[in-house]
Design a protein around this motif. Structure first.
Motif, PDB file in Angstrom:
ATOM      1  N   LEU A  50       0.832  -1.206   0.000  1.00 38.97           N
ATOM      2  CA  LEU A  50       0.000   0.000   0.000  1.00 38.97           C
ATOM      3  C   LEU A  50       0.871   1.262   0.000  1.00 38.97           C
ATOM      4  O   LEU A  50       0.637   2.189  -0.786  1.00 38.97           O
ATOM      5  N   LEU A  51       1.883   1.292   0.857  1.00 35.96           N
ATOM      6  CA  LEU A  51       2.765   2.460   0.921  1.00 35.96           C
ATOM      7  C   LEU A  51       3.524   2.649  -0.387  1.00 35.96           C
ATOM      8  O   LEU A  51       3.773   3.783  -0.817  1.00 35.96           O
ATOM      9  N   GLY A  52       3.892   1.536  -1.030  1.00 37.96           N
ATOM     10  CA  GLY A  52       4.594   1.635  -2.301  1.00 37.96           C
ATOM     11  C   GLY A  52       3.747   2.259  -3.394  1.00 37.96           C
ATOM     12  O   GLY A  52       4.275   2.835  -4.356  1.00 37.96           O
ATOM     13  N   GLN A  53       2.407   2.149  -3.255  1.00 35.58           N
ATOM     14  CA  GLN A  53       1.507   2.705  -4.264  1.00 35.58           C
ATOM     15  C   GLN A  53       1.205   4.178  -4.037  1.00 35.58           C
ATOM     16  O   GLN A  53       0.908   4.905  -4.990  1.00 35.58           O
ATOM     17  N   ILE A  54       1.260   4.620  -2.778  1.00 31.49           N
ATOM     18  CA  ILE A  54       0.851   6.002  -2.494  1.00 31.49           C
ATOM     19  C   ILE A  54       2.036   6.935  -2.248  1.00 31.49           C
ATOM     20  O   ILE A  54       1.841   8.104  -1.911  1.00 31.49           O
ATOM     21  N   THR A  55       3.251   6.419  -2.402  1.00 32.77           N
ATOM     22  CA  THR A  55       4.456   7.230  -2.235  1.00 32.77           C
ATOM     23  C   THR A  55       5.184   7.346  -3.571  1.00 32.77           C
ATOM     24  O   THR A  55       4.843   6.648  -4.530  1.00 32.77           O
ATOM     25  N   PRO A  56       6.198   8.203  -3.672  1.00 35.32           N
ATOM     26  CA  PRO A  56       6.958   8.326  -4.927  1.00 35.32           C
ATOM     27  C   PRO A  56       7.527   6.980  -5.394  1.00 35.32           C
ATOM     28  O   PRO A  56       7.741   6.070  -4.587  1.00 35.32           O
ATOM     29  N   GLU A  57       7.772   6.838  -6.685  1.00 36.33           N
ATOM     30  CA  GLU A  57       8.195   5.574  -7.288  1.00 36.33           C
ATOM     31  C   GLU A  57       9.484   5.034  -6.696  1.00 36.33           C
ATOM     32  O   GLU A  57       9.719   3.834  -6.687  1.00 36.33           O
ATOM     33  N   SER A  58      10.344   5.904  -6.199  1.00 43.27           N
ATOM     34  CA  SER A  58      11.616   5.444  -5.629  1.00 43.27           C
ATOM     35  C   SER A  58      11.400   4.643  -4.344  1.00 43.27           C
ATOM     36  O   SER A  58      12.260   3.856  -3.945  1.00 43.27           O
ATOM     37  N   TRP A  59      10.255   4.859  -3.688  1.00 46.28           N
ATOM     38  CA  TRP A  59       9.932   4.109  -2.476  1.00 46.28           C
ATOM     39  C   TRP A  59       9.142   2.867  -2.878  1.00 46.28           C
ATOM     40  O   TRP A  59       7.918   2.877  -2.913  1.00 46.28           O
ATOM     41  N   THR A  60       9.855   1.824  -3.166  1.00 44.67           N
ATOM     42  CA  THR A  60       9.244   0.615  -3.713  1.00 44.67           C
ATOM     43  C   THR A  60       8.846  -0.366  -2.610  1.00 44.67           C
ATOM     44  O   THR A  60       9.158  -0.177  -1.428  1.00 44.67           O
ATOM     45  N   LEU A  61       8.170  -1.420  -3.020  1.00 44.49           N
ATOM     46  CA  LEU A  61       7.803  -2.501  -2.109  1.00 44.49           C
ATOM     47  C   LEU A  61       9.023  -3.051  -1.380  1.00 44.49           C
ATOM     48  O   LEU A  61       8.992  -3.251  -0.158  1.00 44.49           O
ATOM     49  N   SER A  62      10.101  -3.266  -2.104  1.00 44.38           N
ATOM     50  CA  SER A  62      11.316  -3.836  -1.512  1.00 44.38           C
ATOM     51  C   SER A  62      11.874  -2.949  -0.419  1.00 44.38           C
ATOM     52  O   SER A  62      12.327  -3.436   0.623  1.00 44.38           O
ATOM     53  N   VAL A  63      11.845  -1.646  -0.632  1.00 39.37           N
ATOM     54  CA  VAL A  63      12.369  -0.705   0.363  1.00 39.37           C
ATOM     55  C   VAL A  63      11.536  -0.753   1.634  1.00 39.37           C
ATOM     56  O   VAL A  63      12.069  -0.832   2.750  1.00 39.37           O
ATOM     57  N   PHE A  64      10.223  -0.715   1.489  1.00 38.79           N
ATOM     58  CA  PHE A  64       9.348  -0.716   2.666  1.00 38.79           C
ATOM     59  C   PHE A  64       9.420  -2.037   3.422  1.00 38.79           C
ATOM     60  O   PHE A  64       9.274  -2.065   4.647  1.00 38.79           O
ATOM     61  N   LEU A  65       9.617  -3.144   2.716  1.00 35.55           N
ATOM     62  CA  LEU A  65       9.738  -4.436   3.395  1.00 35.55           C
ATOM     63  C   LEU A  65      10.886  -4.416   4.401  1.00 35.55           C
ATOM     64  O   LEU A  65      10.757  -4.913   5.524  1.00 35.55           O
ATOM     65  N   LEU A  66      11.997  -3.849   3.995  1.00 39.67           N
ATOM     66  CA  LEU A  66      13.159  -3.774   4.890  1.00 39.67           C
ATOM     67  C   LEU A  66      12.973  -2.728   5.972  1.00 39.67           C
ATOM     68  O   LEU A  66      13.262  -2.976   7.156  1.00 39.67           O
ATOM     69  N   ILE A  67      12.483  -1.560   5.591  1.00 37.88           N
ATOM     70  CA  ILE A  67      12.338  -0.464   6.547  1.00 37.88           C
ATOM     71  C   ILE A  67      11.368  -0.827   7.677  1.00 37.88           C
ATOM     72  O   ILE A  67      11.597  -0.500   8.852  1.00 37.88           O
ATOM     73  N   LEU A  68      10.293  -1.524   7.346  1.00 44.07           N
ATOM     74  CA  LEU A  68       9.273  -1.832   8.346  1.00 44.07           C
ATOM     75  C   LEU A  68       9.554  -3.130   9.108  1.00 44.07           C
ATOM     76  O   LEU A  68       9.300  -3.217  10.315  1.00 44.07           O
ATOM     77  N   ASN A  69      10.074  -4.127   8.407  1.00 45.92           N
ATOM     78  CA  ASN A  69      10.248  -5.433   9.046  1.00 45.92           C
ATOM     79  C   ASN A  69      11.466  -5.517   9.966  1.00 45.92           C
ATOM     80  O   ASN A  69      11.375  -6.030  11.081  1.00 45.92           O
ATOM     81  N   VAL A  70      12.601  -5.044   9.484  1.00 43.61           N
ATOM     82  CA  VAL A  70      13.851  -5.221  10.231  1.00 43.61           C
ATOM     83  C   VAL A  70      13.776  -4.618  11.633  1.00 43.61           C
ATOM     84  O   VAL A  70      14.147  -5.279  12.615  1.00 43.61           O
ATOM     85  N   PRO A  71      13.280  -3.390  11.813  1.00 44.51           N
ATOM     86  CA  PRO A  71      13.182  -2.860  13.189  1.00 44.51           C
ATOM     87  C   PRO A  71      12.277  -3.698  14.087  1.00 44.51           C
ATOM     88  O   PRO A  71      12.555  -3.848  15.282  1.00 44.51           O
ATOM     89  N   LEU A  72      11.203  -4.250  13.523  1.00 42.79           N
ATOM     90  CA  LEU A  72      10.300  -5.076  14.321  1.00 42.79           C
ATOM     91  C   LEU A  72      10.992  -6.362  14.776  1.00 42.79           C
ATOM     92  O   LEU A  72      10.839  -6.793  15.925  1.00 42.79           O
ATOM     93  N   PHE A  73      11.756  -6.969  13.872  1.00 45.55           N
ATOM     94  CA  PHE A  73      12.480  -8.188  14.251  1.00 45.55           C
ATOM     95  C   PHE A  73      13.543  -7.884  15.301  1.00 45.55           C
ATOM     96  O   PHE A  73      13.739  -8.655  16.243  1.00 45.55           O
ATOM     97  N   LEU A  74      14.227  -6.770  15.147  1.00 40.39           N
ATOM     98  CA  LEU A  74      15.241  -6.386  16.135  1.00 40.39           C
ATOM     99  C   LEU A  74      14.597  -6.056  17.478  1.00 40.39           C
ATOM    100  O   LEU A  74      15.155  -6.368  18.535  1.00 40.39           O
ATOM    101  N   PHE A  75      13.415  -5.434  17.438  1.00 44.46           N
ATOM    102  CA  PHE A  75      12.702  -5.121  18.671  1.00 44.46           C
ATOM    103  C   PHE A  75      12.313  -6.397  19.424  1.00 44.46           C
ATOM    104  O   PHE A  75      12.308  -6.433  20.653  1.00 44.46           O
ATOM    105  N   GLY A  76      11.994  -7.431  18.660  1.00 42.81           N
ATOM    106  CA  GLY A  76      11.604  -8.693  19.279  1.00 42.81           C
ATOM    107  C   GLY A  76      12.757  -9.624  19.572  1.00 42.81           C
ATOM    108  O   GLY A  76      12.551 -10.780  19.965  1.00 42.81           O
TER     109      GLY A  76
END
Length: 298
Positions: A50-76
């Motif tokens: 969803l974020l990849g669709q409503i943000t500029p093209e440079s912010w792709t699905l792959s970028v958001f997967l890392l940005i959102l997932n990695v901190p959550l895994f580190l938090f846990g």
């Protein structure tokens, strides 16, 4: 630090190979079936789409997967341990990499519709869910995870007084409602729920097995004869537990026995021929683990 290194030394090559496969399979399901027709995966993956669709093209699905997932895994990390955290981040990295390769590097055109299912939303939802669910199931089966929401569910569900499954479901409900409001249409979110349900069932099959075994607990006063007959017919062992009747106080024995679903009827017939008063309960089990062996699917 020493404990972290100790856990990382237990990483298995087999698990890394299967987690690589899990990331590739998940990326294929999402980028080839779901993303081209704007259907949404569940959890962080769906949020990233969803974020990849409503943000500029440079912010792709792959970028958001890392940005959102990695901190959550580190938090846990403290709750889940170093090995799980490494496996999870590795799996998401593979998923992100292959999502990028499919959408931005390969010759596959996924910009307008699915190259395999066209614009048929039902086909895309079903097959996208099945394939992405296979990837998620493999990730869980081999010690990792594909989505940081599951980690947050383990940490916060109990504090919120709900189950882990309810926490994940609540997150996805909020996600799909947000998709509907932002898109001003409920057709795609509703088909996304179809994809989510297909993925959920597939994860269950992959993690728990396609052909689940049956556990029989037999309460009897004739354990010797029953054990001898079951061992002869099914050529497998069983466990006996001495017990006492809660009401009568008489001595009884519980025979614990595992069979496949096709053997349940035969088991009941054999037991009741020997002891018509035997009390039998049948329940479902996913895996049977034997000493020094991997899980055995029955």
């Amino acid at each position: 630090m020493g404990e972290v290194l100790k856990q990382l030394k237990t990483l298995r090559a087999k698990n890394l190979v299967m987690l690589t496969l899990a990331g590739i399979v998940n990326a294929f399901g999402v980028t080839v079936f779901l993303a081209p027709v704007h259907l949404y995966d569940s959890g962080i993956s769906g949020t990233s789409m969803l974020l990849g669709q409503i943000t500029p093209e440079s912010w792709t699905l792959s970028v958001f997967l890392l940005i959102l997932n990695v901190p959550l895994f580190l938090f846990g990390y403290r709750r889940q341990g170093a090995r799980f955290t490494f496996y999870a981040i590795y799996t998401v990295a593979v998923y992100s990499l292959f999502a990028f390769l499919i959408t931005d590097v390969s010759a596959i055109d996924v910009s307008i519709d699915s190259p395999l299912a066209g614009t048929d939303l039902l086909l895309c939802a079903i097959f996208g869910g099945l394939i992405s669910g296979t990837g998620s199931g493999l990730a869980i089966r081999f010690g990792g995870a594909m989505d940081g929401v599951e980690v947050m569910a383990v940490i916060f569900a109990k504090r919120a007084g709900i189950t882990v499954g309810s926490f994940v479901m609540a997150y996805n409900v909020v996600l799909y409602v947000a998709c509907g409001l932002l898109l001003r249409s409920w057709i795609l979110p509703l088909y996304s729920i179809v994809a989510y349900m297909a993925a959920l069932k597939t994860v269950d099959f992959i993690v728990e097995g396609f052909d689940r075994a049956k556990c029989a607990m037999i309460v009897t006063v004739k354990p010797d004869a029953i054990c001898a007959e079951l061992s002869s017919v099914f050529e497998t062992g069983m466990t006996r537990v001495e017990a006492h009747g809660g009401y009568s106080g008489s001595a009884k024995t519980i025979v614990y026995f595992v069979v496949n679903r096709f053997q349940v009827t035969k088991l009941k017939e054999l037991v009741h021929e020997i002891d018509p008063a035997a009390y039998i309960t049948i329940s479902e089990v996913a895996d049977v683990f034997k000493a020094n062996q991997d899980s055995v699917q029955l």
